[in-house]
Design an enzyme around this catalytic site. Sequence first.
Site, PDB file in Angstrom:
ATOM      1  N   HIS A  38       0.816  -1.346   0.084  1.00  0.00           N
ATOM      2  CA  HIS A  38      -0.194   0.542  -0.439  1.00  0.00           C
ATOM      3  C   HIS A  38       0.609   1.614   0.003  1.00  0.00           C
ATOM      4  CE1 HIS A  38      -4.295  -0.608   0.616  1.00  0.00           C
ATOM      5  NE2 HIS A  38      -4.148  -1.593   0.741  1.00  0.00           N
ATOM      6  N   GLU A 107      -5.156  -0.882  -8.057  1.00  0.00           N
ATOM      7  CA  GLU A 107      -6.214   0.026  -7.283  1.00  0.00           C
ATOM      8  C   GLU A 107      -5.823   1.592  -7.139  1.00  0.00           C
ATOM      9  OE1 GLU A 107      -5.588  -1.461  -3.608  1.00  0.00           O
ATOM     10  OE2 GLU A 107      -7.490  -3.157  -3.710  1.00  0.00           O
TER      11      GLU A 107
END
Length: 328
Positions: A38, A107
């Site tokens: 992330h 994403e």
Amino acid sequence: MATIGYAAALEQFHPTELLEYSQLAEQHGFKGIMAADHFQPWVPQQGHNGFVWSWMAALGATTKEVTFGPGVNCPSFRYHPAVIAQAAATQAAMTPGRFWLGLGSGEALNEHVVGGVWPEPHVRLKMMQEAIDIIKKLFTGKVARHDDGKYFTMERVRLWTLPPEPCPIFVATAGPITAKWTGENCDGIITPGAGLEKLKGLLDAFEKGARAGGKDPAKMPKLLQLHLSWAETQEEATQNALTEWPNGGMPFPKQDIRSPEDFAEIAKLVRPENYKNRMLISPDLDEHRDYIQRFIDLGFDEIHIHNVGRNQEQFIKAFGEQVIPKLH
């Protein structure tokens, strides 16, 4: 028996703290680690974004036997696929037989940091497929180039540091089209927890693709990432889910949302009932064991568990002593 792994949430914990939890997990019977990649947390409350490649190098050096990999890395935006190939080959060379490369189509939350257009899902899929082709070329150790692609260019080059055998490539997907392609072109599949009927269809598509590629699907790893909330009381388990993992109660695709602050606004609408059939929230260890067993029975041979609360030490010890030994 299936491998039970620990899902290392680098978006939720300081990397040093998470390293200690992963070492503790190995000591209590967890056989694998799935490390989140992330650039931003889902919501500000989670509070971290440790760099997964630095962290996995430390994990490999401070654990003994657990297998591990990123769950998952996108080779299409923040990284050029050649850089991912180099990083994966180096990690696999340092921890031979223990490392796998998990890849996905990305994403916006993590990939938009480099700017540019955020493509539609079918374009992101094609980008990932082309990126994997580049990675596989480099994993051979031979001189390779990529000058006829649509999305990437790579001049004549080779990898010099290689493991004894190329690390396996697993692709993350929740859709049957990509699952079929993965079975035909890669080494294993990763998917998040979902309803049994949906997951069965996904595994069927993966197996169909594997057979089309001349492979035995029974010998190909099928990994599940399973979010859950366990605590000593129902109230605490529920509050942990709402506070730490509201994204688990959002029943819609999240690939196009760009900021933790936007997720936080949506999180205000999440209620306990939104987690139904999406994530088990319970203080009952036997209920969690039965829940995990359903996915083993469905055909998953590696399940990485993420307890969404901050009670990681208690979770690791409780599941290691009272859940994992009772699975079959």
